[in-house]
Design an enzyme around this catalytic site. Sequence first.
Site, PDB file in Angstrom:
ATOM      1  N   VAL A 183      46.308  39.580  34.022  1.00  0.00           N
ATOM      2  CA  VAL A 183      45.120  40.393  33.770  1.00  0.00           C
ATOM      3  C   VAL A 183      44.710  41.230  34.985  1.00  0.00           C
ATOM      4  O   VAL A 183      43.915  42.164  34.848  1.00  0.00           O
ATOM      5  CB  VAL A 183      43.960  39.484  33.315  1.00  0.00           C
ATOM      6  CG1 VAL A 183      43.359  38.723  34.498  1.00  0.00           C
ATOM      7  CG2 VAL A 183      42.892  40.266  32.583  1.00  0.00           C
ATOM      8  N   TYR A 184      45.259  40.934  36.155  1.00  0.00           N
ATOM      9  CA  TYR A 184      44.921  41.720  37.339  1.00  0.00           C
ATOM     10  C   TYR A 184      45.479  43.133  37.198  1.00  0.00           C
ATOM     11  O   TYR A 184      46.699  43.342  37.218  1.00  0.00           O
ATOM     12  CB  TYR A 184      45.482  41.090  38.612  1.00  0.00           C
ATOM     13  CG  TYR A 184      44.850  39.780  39.037  1.00  0.00           C
ATOM     14  CD1 TYR A 184      43.729  39.264  38.394  1.00  0.00           C
ATOM     15  CD2 TYR A 184      45.372  39.052  40.087  1.00  0.00           C
ATOM     16  CE1 TYR A 184      43.160  38.067  38.793  1.00  0.00           C
ATOM     17  CE2 TYR A 184      44.813  37.852  40.498  1.00  0.00           C
ATOM     18  CZ  TYR A 184      43.711  37.363  39.840  1.00  0.00           C
ATOM     19  OH  TYR A 184      43.162  36.164  40.238  1.00  0.00           O
ATOM     20  N   SER A 185      44.581  44.102  37.045  1.00  0.00           N
ATOM     21  CA  SER A 185      44.964  45.509  36.881  1.00  0.00           C
ATOM     22  C   SER A 185      45.970  45.692  35.752  1.00  0.00           C
ATOM     23  O   SER A 185      46.906  46.493  35.847  1.00  0.00           O
ATOM     24  CB  SER A 185      45.510  46.080  38.200  1.00  0.00           C
ATOM     25  OG  SER A 185      44.489  46.158  39.174  1.00  0.00           O
ATOM     26  N   ASN A 186      45.769  44.908  34.674  1.00  0.00           N
ATOM     27  CA  ASN A 186      46.591  45.041  33.470  1.00  0.00           C
ATOM     28  C   ASN A 186      48.090  44.939  33.766  1.00  0.00           C
ATOM     29  O   ASN A 186      48.905  45.695  33.228  1.00  0.00           O
ATOM     30  CB  ASN A 186      46.290  46.367  32.762  1.00  0.00           C
ATOM     31  CG  ASN A 186      46.786  46.390  31.331  1.00  0.00           C
ATOM     32  OD1 ASN A 186      46.803  45.365  30.656  1.00  0.00           O
ATOM     33  ND2 ASN A 186      47.220  47.545  30.859  1.00  0.00           N
TER      34      ASN A 186
END
Length: 344
Positions: A61-64
């Site tokens: 989920v970090y920066s998609n």
Amino acid sequence: MEYRQLGSSGLRVPALSFGTGTFGGQGPLFSAWGTSDVAEARRLVDLCLEAGVTLFDTADVYSNGASEEILGAAIRDRRDSVLISTKTGLPMGEGPQDWGASRARLIRAVEDALRRLGTDYIDLLQLHAFDASTPAEEVMGTLDQLIAAGKIRYAGVSNYPGWQIMKAQAIADRHGWPRLVAHQVYYSLIGRAYEAELMPLAADQGLGALVWSPLGWGRLTGKIGRDRPVPAGSRLHETAQFAPPVETEQLYRVVDALETVAAETGKTVPQVAINWLLQRPTVSSVIIGARNEEQLRDNLGAVGWSLTPEQVAALDAASDVLPPYPHTPYRQQEGFARLNPPLV
């Protein structure tokens, strides 16, 4: 760099690890954290490895997914020299299979993470949040399959309630599946709720704590104090709504104590705050983050020395708050306290 066992597992991890939430910088939250591209990420990884920091933590989920992609590029050709920890479970899209910890979701999420990271195995996979819609038996069975397939080496959780951890461990024991070995938790001098229940659980169940946000979401950097409001360039202006809460007077009380100890030791406020965490029970590794080399070098200075017992006691006293019920009487009443002596 000191190396520690990750809980009761055989995996040895550095006392400091590096969080790559600053890689990529996509979206309102992560762009405020940092915007490191591949070149800058590679330089930060170089500095980490020079200091003995070999564990790198990320999440889909970090920066998609961009954080995983940039980390993968930054460690290319030196995969055997590093440990990769990633997380999954939070929403990656709007579809029904884009979130959670179902068998279908976990298998696809691991395959996607492996592709983005450019590797064929993940050293530690952590479930980023508890998914109440998926049976624990399905979750643990899927983790067993992924470990047996060699796609992940160890499994853990992040931000989990204690009763769900115990349920997962019991299911693993019942079926002879691998147990959870790590719990990634928020823990800092202005956020000590971990100590009330999750720390004793970790000690009992062999879970190593991987500490996120050891500086209290940027509040313990030395830039904020009684006469120093949040500076103009602080990420708190844009991300405070996502941060663990803290009362203003409690924050100032802790910062006062940190500044006193920093003056005594000749260390910086962040170095003192991190060093305090490194002396706490069950902590396997403290995850540091940095938007640039200066921040990273300062955080790396948190190891190689120790606070005195008197300094630890001063920081303990300044940061102490009563835990919520049912833990409160164990602190307030002698009979309760005698039955359950604290770990710390």
